[in-house]
Design a protein around this motif. Structure first.
Motif, short mmCIF file in Angstrom:
data_model
loop_
_atom_site.label_atom_id
_atom_site.label_comp_id
_atom_site.label_asym_id
_atom_site.label_seq_id
_atom_site.Cartn_x
_atom_site.Cartn_y
_atom_site.Cartn_z
N ASP A 73 0.81 -1.22 0.00
CA ASP A 73 0.00 0.00 0.00
C ASP A 73 0.84 1.27 0.00
N GLY A 74 2.16 1.14 0.10
CA GLY A 74 3.04 2.30 0.03
C GLY A 74 3.26 3.01 1.35
N ALA A 75 2.79 2.45 2.47
CA ALA A 75 3.04 3.08 3.77
C ALA A 75 4.53 3.05 4.10
N TRP A 76 5.21 2.00 3.65
CA TRP A 76 6.65 1.89 3.77
C TRP A 76 7.24 1.83 2.36
N PRO A 77 8.34 2.53 2.10
CA PRO A 77 8.91 2.55 0.75
C PRO A 77 9.74 1.31 0.45
N HIS A 78 9.81 0.93 -0.82
CA HIS A 78 10.67 -0.16 -1.27
C HIS A 78 10.89 0.01 -2.76
N PRO A 79 12.11 -0.26 -3.26
CA PRO A 79 12.35 -0.16 -4.70
C PRO A 79 11.44 -1.10 -5.49
N MET A 80 10.97 -0.63 -6.62
CA MET A 80 10.09 -1.41 -7.50
C MET A 80 10.82 -1.72 -8.81
N PRO A 81 10.41 -2.79 -9.51
CA PRO A 81 9.43 -3.80 -9.10
C PRO A 81 10.03 -4.74 -8.06
N THR A 82 9.16 -5.40 -7.32
CA THR A 82 9.63 -6.33 -6.31
C THR A 82 8.63 -7.47 -6.16
N VAL A 83 9.09 -8.59 -5.66
CA VAL A 83 8.23 -9.72 -5.32
C VAL A 83 8.11 -9.73 -3.80
N LEU A 84 6.90 -9.52 -3.29
CA LEU A 84 6.70 -9.46 -1.85
C LEU A 84 6.77 -10.85 -1.22
N GLY A 85 6.53 -10.92 0.09
CA GLY A 85 6.55 -12.19 0.81
C GLY A 85 7.81 -12.36 1.63
N HIS A 86 7.64 -12.64 2.94
CA HIS A 86 8.80 -12.73 3.81
C HIS A 86 8.62 -13.73 4.94
N GLU A 87 7.58 -14.55 4.87
CA GLU A 87 7.28 -15.52 5.93
C GLU A 87 7.05 -16.87 5.24
#
Length: 361
Positions: A46-60
């Motif tokens: 949702d963009g509340a925290w920044p991250h370079p794009m494009p990216t593949v989410l998921g961390h669990e």
């Protein structure tokens, strides 16, 4: 391989083909078995925290090792592993002092001019999401971003250990060091909060209070060990906690990520109590604490993944589950396909589910 890629904050994830590089000297190729959909993913989507794009989410996530690089020592093909996004180097000040969750050593990443671990079919680099990018059929990660576990552990439950459980349980066992008979209040009964509640029960806490606005989540909290469940929407919820505890909780765990809930954690402590903030309070927000209340001896602290010592704690948590102590089954609200990830994120926005787990064939 198929992956859920985020091209722009606020837009749905796109299921598309992504290429993986070959494993480097200390890298591990993991076939993803399961990945939890966490509120932290939502913050970035949702963009509340920044991250370079494009990216593949998921961390669990959890999976099975398919291949390893030349210098990998700790896992081998065929091992079942849990991944964790705060990869550690093993040699910095934080690592050697027993705080690997705080490691930010760049040696665990590929160099600036090296081939990216992830890319689109046309060669466009894809930014790896906090060292994992788990919403994909495979992950290419540093060897210190995973730990081998007992193969008797169901991988869809093991995935939850990679974020929610180690954060919530670690806040109880490590950050708070809860003792039998202590009083614990947990604000937020999502995956992290439920894990903290379950861990508080295991630690022998005498009173465990869950605070959440959703009735279904309060019911889950009671099932997982809470002795009381309060509606966070009640205007007098802080007074209710103070009355139930005879002056306030010994420990308060904030698992939401908002300024007002962090302030609530402080306000429901007894003199000398400790509040631990686990939620991701977005950049630009502040927490306001009345200055004179510090004279009560209360403490406010942050935590990264519950100060977990990954190679030690994760196998122990697995054993707790296999021994029937740790309740992971109740936390799983649904098992879904990768194609359903946007629906799972929308349920997180509404706040009406515990954990959706993506299963990969």
């Amino acid at each position: 391989m198929e992956a859920a890629i985020l091209r722009e904050p606020g837009k749905p994830l796109e299921i598309t083909e992504v290429k993986l590089s070959a494993p480097g000297p200390r890298e591990v190729l993991v076939r993803t078995a399961a990945a939890g959909v966490c509120r932290s993913d939502l913050h970035f989507a949702d963009g509340a925290w920044p991250h370079p794009m494009p990216t593949v989410l998921g961390h669990e996530a959890a999976g099975v090792v398919e291949a390893v690089g030349s210098d990998v020592m700790h896992v081998k093909p065929g091992d079942h592993v849990i991944t964790f996004f705060t990869v550690f180097c093993g040699t910095c000040e934080f690592c050697v002092s027993g705080r690997p969750s705080l490691c930010v050593d760049p040696s665990t990443k590929r160099g600036k001019h090296a081939e990216p671990r992830l890319s689109l079919p046309d060669g466009t680099p894809v930014n790896q999401f906090i060292n994992l990018s788990a919403f994909a059929e495979q992950m290419l990660i540093h060897e210190n971003a995973c730990v081998a576990i007992d193969k008797a552990m169901p991988l869809d439950r093991a995935a939850l250990l990679g974020c929610a459980v180690i954060t919530g349980a670690g806040a109880i066992f490590h950050d708070s060091k809860v003792q039998p008979g202590d009083t614990v209040a947990v604000i937020g009964a999502g995956g992290i909060g439920l894990s903290a509640i379950n861990a508080a029960k295991i630690a022998g806490a005498g009173t465990i209070i869950a605070i959440d606005p959703v009735p279904e989540k309060r019911a889950l909290a009671l099932k997982m060990g809470a002795t009381h469940a309060l509606d966070a929407g009640d205007a007098d919820v802080a007074k209710q906690v103070l009355k139930l505890t005879g002056g306030g909780a010994h420990y308060a765990i904030e698992a939401v990520g908002r300024s007002n809930t962090a302030e609530l954690a402080w306000n429901i402590l007894r003199r000398g109590g400790t509040a631990t903030i686990l939620g991701m309070i977005a950049p630009g927000n502040t927490v306001n604490i009345p200055g004179h209340t510090f004279l009560s001896g209360k403490k406010l602290q942050g935590s990264s993944l519950g100060s977990t010592r990954f190679p030690i704690d994760m196998p122990r948590l697995v054993k707790m589950y296999l021994d029937g102590l740790l309740d992971l089954d109740t936390m799983v609200a649904e098992r879904i396909r990768l194609e359903d990830v946007n629906d799972a994120l929308e349920k997180l926005r509404k706040g009406d589910t515990a954990r959706s787990v993506i299963l990969f064939e």
